[in-house]
Design a protein around this motif. Structure first.
Motif, PDB file in Angstrom:
ATOM      1  N   ALA A  52      -9.110   5.643   0.965  1.00 40.05           N
ATOM      2  CA  ALA A  52      -9.874   4.835  -0.206  1.00 40.05           C
ATOM      3  C   ALA A  52      -8.844   4.705  -1.388  1.00 40.05           C
ATOM      4  O   ALA A  52      -9.247   4.102  -2.239  1.00 40.05           O
ATOM      5  CB  ALA A  52     -11.014   6.031  -0.545  1.00 40.05           C
ATOM      6  N   LYS A  53      -7.686   5.347  -1.208  1.00 44.96           N
ATOM      7  CA  LYS A  53      -6.831   5.153  -2.412  1.00 44.96           C
ATOM      8  C   LYS A  53      -6.267   3.748  -2.574  1.00 44.96           C
ATOM      9  O   LYS A  53      -5.891   3.218  -1.317  1.00 44.96           O
ATOM     10  CB  LYS A  53      -5.392   6.006  -2.197  1.00 44.96           C
ATOM     11  N   PRO A  54      -6.054   3.283  -3.704  1.00 46.10           N
ATOM     12  CA  PRO A  54      -5.631   1.932  -3.967  1.00 46.10           C
ATOM     13  C   PRO A  54      -4.126   2.000  -3.490  1.00 46.10           C
ATOM     14  O   PRO A  54      -3.509   2.976  -3.953  1.00 46.10           O
ATOM     15  CB  PRO A  54      -6.069   1.523  -5.306  1.00 46.10           C
ATOM     16  N   GLU A  55      -3.787   0.905  -3.174  1.00 42.32           N
ATOM     17  CA  GLU A  55      -2.049   0.717  -2.734  1.00 42.32           C
ATOM     18  C   GLU A  55      -1.628   0.122  -4.325  1.00 42.32           C
ATOM     19  O   GLU A  55      -1.149  -1.106  -4.166  1.00 42.32           O
ATOM     20  CB  GLU A  55      -2.020  -0.079  -1.747  1.00 42.32           C
ATOM     21  N   MET A  56      -1.342   1.023  -5.206  1.00 39.20           N
ATOM     22  CA  MET A  56      -0.801   0.593  -6.457  1.00 39.20           C
ATOM     23  C   MET A  56       0.590   0.560  -6.433  1.00 39.20           C
ATOM     24  O   MET A  56       1.233  -0.196  -7.552  1.00 39.20           O
ATOM     25  CB  MET A  56      -1.187   1.733  -7.595  1.00 39.20           C
ATOM     26  N   GLN A  57       1.326   0.972  -5.207  1.00 37.93           N
ATOM     27  CA  GLN A  57       2.762   0.748  -5.632  1.00 37.93           C
ATOM     28  C   GLN A  57       3.356  -0.670  -4.946  1.00 37.93           C
ATOM     29  O   GLN A  57       4.288  -1.193  -5.064  1.00 37.93           O
ATOM     30  CB  GLN A  57       3.732   1.996  -4.720  1.00 37.93           C
ATOM     31  N   GLN A  58       2.214  -1.489  -4.129  1.00 38.24           N
ATOM     32  CA  GLN A  58       2.581  -2.747  -3.749  1.00 38.24           C
ATOM     33  C   GLN A  58       2.189  -3.742  -4.700  1.00 38.24           C
ATOM     34  O   GLN A  58       1.250  -3.601  -5.557  1.00 38.24           O
ATOM     35  CB  GLN A  58       1.977  -2.744  -2.334  1.00 38.24           C
ATOM     36  N   THR A  59       3.055  -4.869  -4.828  1.00 36.71           N
ATOM     37  CA  THR A  59       2.391  -5.750  -5.815  1.00 36.71           C
ATOM     38  C   THR A  59       2.418  -7.449  -5.113  1.00 36.71           C
ATOM     39  O   THR A  59       2.276  -8.119  -6.125  1.00 36.71           O
ATOM     40  CB  THR A  59       3.691  -5.604  -6.863  1.00 36.71           C
ATOM     41  N   LYS A  60       2.172  -7.247  -4.024  1.00 37.78           N
ATOM     42  CA  LYS A  60       1.911  -8.703  -3.476  1.00 37.78           C
ATOM     43  C   LYS A  60       0.689  -9.102  -3.143  1.00 37.78           C
ATOM     44  O   LYS A  60       0.441 -10.361  -2.997  1.00 37.78           O
ATOM     45  CB  LYS A  60       2.928  -8.556  -2.168  1.00 37.78           C
ATOM     46  N   LYS A  61      -0.271  -8.143  -3.330  1.00 38.55           N
ATOM     47  CA  LYS A  61      -1.669  -8.461  -3.136  1.00 38.55           C
ATOM     48  C   LYS A  61      -2.498  -7.402  -3.655  1.00 38.55           C
ATOM     49  O   LYS A  61      -2.137  -6.689  -4.381  1.00 38.55           O
ATOM     50  CB  LYS A  61      -1.908  -8.474  -1.440  1.00 38.55           C
ATOM     51  N   GLN A  62      -4.044  -8.091  -3.793  1.00 37.96           N
ATOM     52  CA  GLN A  62      -4.993  -7.143  -4.546  1.00 37.96           C
ATOM     53  C   GLN A  62      -4.999  -6.019  -3.597  1.00 37.96           C
ATOM     54  O   GLN A  62      -4.755  -5.967  -2.729  1.00 37.96           O
ATOM     55  CB  GLN A  62      -6.275  -7.840  -4.671  1.00 37.96           C
ATOM     56  N   THR A  63      -5.458  -4.945  -4.326  1.00 38.37           N
ATOM     57  CA  THR A  63      -6.146  -3.593  -3.431  1.00 38.37           C
ATOM     58  C   THR A  63      -7.506  -3.164  -4.212  1.00 38.37           C
ATOM     59  O   THR A  63      -7.937  -3.853  -5.259  1.00 38.37           O
ATOM     60  CB  THR A  63      -4.957  -2.634  -3.841  1.00 38.37           C
ATOM     61  N   GLN A  64      -8.072  -2.255  -3.459  1.00 33.48           N
ATOM     62  CA  GLN A  64      -9.196  -1.587  -4.216  1.00 33.48           C
ATOM     63  C   GLN A  64      -9.385  -0.308  -4.464  1.00 33.48           C
ATOM     64  O   GLN A  64      -8.802   0.756  -3.642  1.00 33.48           O
ATOM     65  CB  GLN A  64     -10.279  -1.785  -3.106  1.00 33.48           C
ATOM     66  N   ALA A  65     -10.078  -0.072  -5.681  1.00 36.91           N
ATOM     67  CA  ALA A  65     -10.460   1.508  -5.812  1.00 36.91           C
ATOM     68  C   ALA A  65     -11.751   1.561  -5.697  1.00 36.91           C
ATOM     69  O   ALA A  65     -12.341   0.724  -5.885  1.00 36.91           O
ATOM     70  CB  ALA A  65      -9.867   1.936  -7.133  1.00 36.91           C
ATOM     71  N   TYR A  66     -12.359   2.798  -5.324  1.00 31.59           N
ATOM     72  CA  TYR A  66     -13.616   3.043  -5.149  1.00 31.59           C
ATOM     73  C   TYR A  66     -14.245   4.170  -6.058  1.00 31.59           C
ATOM     74  O   TYR A  66     -13.564   5.030  -6.174  1.00 31.59           O
ATOM     75  CB  TYR A  66     -14.025   3.326  -3.451  1.00 31.59           C
ATOM     76  N   ILE A  67     -15.434   3.857  -6.577  1.00 24.18           N
ATOM     77  CA  ILE A  67     -16.135   4.909  -7.583  1.00 24.18           C
ATOM     78  C   ILE A  67     -17.346   5.184  -6.798  1.00 24.18           C
ATOM     79  O   ILE A  67     -18.172   4.018  -6.342  1.00 24.18           O
ATOM     80  CB  ILE A  67     -16.449   4.214  -8.939  1.00 24.18           C
ATOM     81  N   TRP A  68     -17.816   6.529  -6.716  1.00 26.44           N
ATOM     82  CA  TRP A  68     -19.029   6.705  -6.167  1.00 26.44           C
ATOM     83  C   TRP A  68     -20.075   7.178  -7.187  1.00 26.44           C
ATOM     84  O   TRP A  68     -19.330   7.840  -7.987  1.00 26.44           O
ATOM     85  CB  TRP A  68     -18.939   7.689  -4.965  1.00 26.44           C
TER      86      TRP A  68
END
Length: 180
Positions: A52-68
């Motif tokens: 579920a962790k967003p891939e914040m270290q990559q910068t080539k594409k979008q990523t997702q974070a999830y809130i429950w």
């Protein structure tokens, strides 16, 4: 006389039977539909599992974070729509960024006691070397459940920075409806 009494008795039975037949068998009290969840009914947090962790270290594409959201009340309730999400930045120049909504259509979600539902935030990370005025460094998220006015304050646990597009018409960082 007996014929008259029999006729009266038969008439009474017919009237009673008609009256009983007029009341449907389904006249039992209807079960009320669940009402919407209020902020006080819920608890909230970031999904932090490895998947579920967003891939914040990559910068080539979008990523997702999830809130429950988890229903902590003793009643069944519903959520439908978009949460309100305001990001508060760590840099003096960041300020607060109210996230735009995606074009996805919300669905009504029913939460029994203890049930959890989430929603995703699509993020567009940028490199640390990006100029300060072009990046937003998340620190806190103010998360308001759909149709509510009270929010949860969540600390951003993932680090990284996002391309600052708080004034864009179609930003690369946006949120999706609850349950999608």
């Amino acid at each position: 006389m007996q014929t008259k009494l029999t006729a009266v008795a038969l008439a009474a039975i017919v009237v009673a039977g008609t009256a009983a037949a007029a009341v449907p068998a389904s006249a039992a009290p209807a079960k009320a539909e669940p009402t919407r969840c209020h902020t006080a009914d819920l608890k909230a947090g970031f999904a932090t599992g490895d998947d579920a962790k967003p891939e914040m270290q990559q910068t080539k594409k979008q990523t997702q974070a999830y809130i429950w959201f988890t229903n902590r009340s003793k009643r069944t309730c519903t959520l439908s729509g978009f949460a309100g999400v305001d990001m508060i930045g760590a840099q003096k120049t960041d300020g607060t960024w109210s996230l735009a909504r995606s074009s996805k259509k919300p669905e009504k979600i029913t939460l029994k006691q203890g049930d959890t539902v989430d929603f995703s935030i699509t993020l567009l990370p940028v490199a640390k070397s990006t100029s300060q005025k072009e990046k937003f460094v998340p620190a806190k998220f103010l998360v308001t459940p759909p149709n509510e006015t009270k929010h949860f304050t969540l600390e951003w646990p993932f680090g990284g920075q996002i391309l600052k597009q708080d004034g864009a018409t179609h930003p690369g960082t946006y949120l999706n409806p609850v349950g999608l």
